[in-house]
Scaffold this active site. Structure first.
Site, PDB file in Angstrom:
ATOM      1  N   GLU A 154      -2.045  -6.691  -9.914  1.00 21.83           N
ATOM      2  CA  GLU A 154      -0.784  -6.957 -10.090  1.00 21.83           C
ATOM      3  C   GLU A 154      -0.508  -8.577  -9.862  1.00 21.83           C
ATOM      4  OE1 GLU A 154       1.705  -5.805  -6.530  1.00 21.83           O
ATOM      5  OE2 GLU A 154       0.038  -6.072  -5.258  1.00 21.83           O
ATOM      6  N   GLU A 178      -4.230   4.678 -12.692  1.00 22.22           N
ATOM      7  CA  GLU A 178      -5.003   3.967 -13.451  1.00 22.22           C
ATOM      8  C   GLU A 178      -6.606   4.465 -12.731  1.00 22.22           C
ATOM      9  OE1 GLU A 178      -4.013   0.035 -12.575  1.00 22.22           O
ATOM     10  OE2 GLU A 178      -4.908  -0.150 -10.324  1.00 22.22           O
ATOM     11  N   ARG A 230      -6.699 -11.716  10.358  1.00 15.93           N
ATOM     12  CA  ARG A 230      -5.156 -11.515  10.593  1.00 15.93           C
ATOM     13  C   ARG A 230      -5.014 -10.849  12.115  1.00 15.93           C
ATOM     14  NH1 ARG A 230      -1.797  -8.980   5.507  1.00 15.93           N
ATOM     15  NH2 ARG A 230      -2.645 -10.752   3.853  1.00 15.93           N
ATOM     16  N   HIS A 271     -11.470  -6.631  -3.632  1.00 15.12           N
ATOM     17  CA  HIS A 271     -10.190  -7.197  -4.105  1.00 15.12           C
ATOM     18  C   HIS A 271     -10.406  -8.891  -4.313  1.00 15.12           C
ATOM     19  CE1 HIS A 271      -5.576  -7.721  -3.495  1.00 15.12           C
ATOM     20  NE2 HIS A 271      -5.939  -9.008  -3.439  1.00 15.12           N
ATOM     21  N   ARG A 274       5.325 -15.078  -5.272  1.00 13.77           N
ATOM     22  CA  ARG A 274       5.686 -15.643  -4.061  1.00 13.77           C
ATOM     23  C   ARG A 274       4.366 -16.320  -3.165  1.00 13.77           C
ATOM     24  NH1 ARG A 274       3.051 -12.135  -0.813  1.00 13.77           N
ATOM     25  NH2 ARG A 274       3.097  -9.776  -1.285  1.00 13.77           N
ATOM     26  N   HIS A 319      -5.514   0.096   2.623  1.00 12.62           N
ATOM     27  CA  HIS A 319      -5.226  -0.867   1.410  1.00 12.62           C
ATOM     28  C   HIS A 319      -4.242  -2.221   1.787  1.00 12.62           C
ATOM     29  CE1 HIS A 319      -6.622   2.568  -0.829  1.00 12.62           C
ATOM     30  NE2 HIS A 319      -5.481   3.196  -0.662  1.00 12.62           N
ATOM     31  N   TYR A 342      -9.696   4.595 -10.428  1.00 12.64           N
ATOM     32  CA  TYR A 342      -9.686   4.298  -9.076  1.00 12.64           C
ATOM     33  C   TYR A 342     -11.341   3.929  -9.246  1.00 12.64           C
ATOM     34  CZ  TYR A 342     -10.627   3.982  -4.210  1.00 12.64           C
ATOM     35  OH  TYR A 342     -10.781   3.411  -2.774  1.00 12.64           O
ATOM     36  N   GLY A 360       0.756  -1.298  -0.043  1.00  9.51           N
ATOM     37  CA  GLY A 360       0.018  -0.187  -0.133  1.00  9.51           C
ATOM     38  C   GLY A 360       0.912   1.274  -0.160  1.00  9.51           C
TER      39      GLY A 360
END
Ligand code: ADP
Length: 473
Positions: A287, A199, A338, A207, A291, A234, A201, A164
């Site tokens: 994106e 880009e 989280r 997401h 990983r 973000h 918004y 972010g």
């Protein structure tokens, strides 16, 4: 492959050690002076101190990590997430030192690491992207030209960005020049590169991201999606698999397009392709994270695939269809919260310090990935995530009810955590219905702030002899 060095710390270092042990691989931990008493040091077969607390001098110190790998004579390095995991130079140095890097090839990491180039490449390969700049924006006037073409709101992004950083939403032409300079400075400070692109918004965006695996023989598999729209600044706080709004048709179409594009790129090992979903049901690429992701366990729960073991087996040269043993389907529902050492009611201020008491929930369908324990002192130098609570159920309702129960049983005393915010989320009718977007947390906090007096515990002292009031319970 016989012995693996884990170039990371925290829960992901432990997660990789688990996978190595189950595959009969020897493990080497590396640690900074601040992490001397961390569990990853204790659970690895060998451990090497690679420098002081500061990441730049330890976990990001390529010569120190490579020296540790050479001294301990490992065959491979698993970089986890963050730190050196998307550093193409590091992957190259590993290769040159005769050590396998467990991840995509350096040139693929490099391409994906430049977000603006990855965007162009995906467009070329037939994946939809949002309208925006073509190439790097040299100055604010160029951004103005893009805005004239695509309209406001527009988002400025750091090409080398992550977490972010270097991102600014611009809603008005009058703000553009100021925001441009700020984003550029932030990108330069955080990523050592001030390159920006822009880009469209999308308001009330969701997401959505797809988990991918690619072997070294050209086979690619898409293992379904995750919904990660519960975010603060973000950055993700809650993830689910599958997404409550994904349709089989859209999933199939996106997976097909991705498979083709990733094959063309020559993608190998694990990765995540991130998208923005707009209110009309259109998916736009944003994106690739080349990983393993923090939120990989929700995909593991619904597919039954151990993604970290898959990474190791791919690096050993095994074929994907042998690793997966047949077509992969998502079954049931999984959700991850989280647990961060931060105060959600005080602008997510970090809250490092000593964990005075810890109780971890268990039972059917509950998984906790953590490196902390009662008495552990959270160092102030690193990311604030201290645990991941993952719950699985036969459907979304069962998974959410289980998460609400597990959050009640997760007790962390001594520091502030995101647990109370997760409890509020799990009670929210819109969240329960799956109706939410990336502005959910801001709205929830704005609505609930008056209900959560920060000094509540002090206002109602427990009577003498009564059990101590526990934070968030
Ligand atoms: P980073 O690599 O820094 O994490 P991302 O490009 O992955 O940046 O974006 C992070 C988050 O920012 C997304 O999950 C989303 O919430 C928001 N975001 C990014 N691009 C857009 C966009 N074009 N429109 C709306 N929200 C966006």
């Amino acid at each position: 492959m016989r012995k693996v060095l884990i170039a990371n710390r925290g829960e992901i270092a432990l997660r990789v050690i688990c996978a190595c042990k189950e595959l009969g691989l020897q493990t080497v931990a590396v640690y900074s002076e601040a992490d001397r008493y961390s569990l990853h040091v204790r659970f690895a077969d060998e451990a090497v101190c690679i420098g002081p607390a500061k990441s730049a001098l330890s976990y990001l110190n390529i010569p120190a990590v490579i020296s540790a790998a050479e001294i301990t004579n490992v065959d491979a390095i698993h970089p986890g997430y963050g730190f050196l995991s998307e550093n193409a130079d590091f992957a190259e140095v590993c290769q040159a030192s005769g050590i396998r890097f467990i991840g995509p090839r350096p040139e693929v990491i490099r391409l994906m690491g430049l977000k603006e180039r990855a965007r162009e490449e995906m467009k070329r390969l037939g994946v939809a992207i949002l309208p925006g700049s073509e190439g790097i924006l040299k100055h604010a006037a160029e951004a103005q030209e893009v805005a004239a073409r695509i309209g406001y709101p527009m988002i400025l992004k750091a090409s080398a960005g992550g977490g972010g950083r270097g991102m600014r939403v611009v809603r008005d032409a009058a703000d553009l020049a100021g925001q441009f300079t700020q984003a550029q400075n932030e990108a330069q400070a955080a990523c050592a590169c001030g390159d920006l692109y822009s880009e469209k918004y999308i308001e009330r965006a969701r997401h959505i991201e797809f988990q991918v695996l690619g072997d070294e023989h050209g086979e690619i598999e898409i293992l379904g999606e995750r919904e990660c729209s519960v975010q603060r600044r973000h950055q993700k706080l809650i993830e689910e698999a599958p997404s409550p709004v994904m349709t089989p048709k859209l999933r199939k179409r996106a997976s097909g397009a991705l498979k083709k594009a990733l094959k063309a790129i020559g993608y190998t090992n694990a990765g995540t392709v991130e998208f923005i979903l707009d209110e009309d049901g259109n998916l736009y690429f944003i994106e690739v994270n080349a990983r393993i992701q923090v939120e990989h366990p929700v995909t593991e729960a619904v597919t039954g695939v151990d993604l970290v073991k898959a990474q190791l087996r791919i690096a050993m040269g095994q074929k994907l269809h042998e690793i997966l043993g047949g077509p992969v389907e998502m079954r049931g529902h999984a959700i991850e919260c989280r647990i961060n050492a931060e105060d959600p009611f005080n602008n997510f201020q970090p809250s490092p310090g000593r964990i005075e008491f810890l109780h971890v929930p268990g039972g059917h369908g509950v998984r906790v990935d953590t490196h902390v324990y009662g008495g552990y002192v959270i160092p102030p130098h690193y990311d604030s995530m201290i645990a991941k609570l993952i719950c699985y159920g036969s459907d979304r309702r069962v998974a959410l009810d289980r998460m609400a129960r597990a959050l009640d049983e997760l007790i962390i005393r001594g520091i502030k955590t995101t647990i109370p915010l997760h409890k509020l989320t799990l009670k929210d009718p819109n969240f329960r219905r799956g109706r939410y977007s990336t502005n959910f947390v801001d709205r929830l906090l704005a609505a609930s702030q008056p209900l959560v007096p920060p000094k509540a515990q002090e206002l109602t002292p427990a009577p003498a002899g009564a059990p101590e009031k526990i934070e968030g319970v």
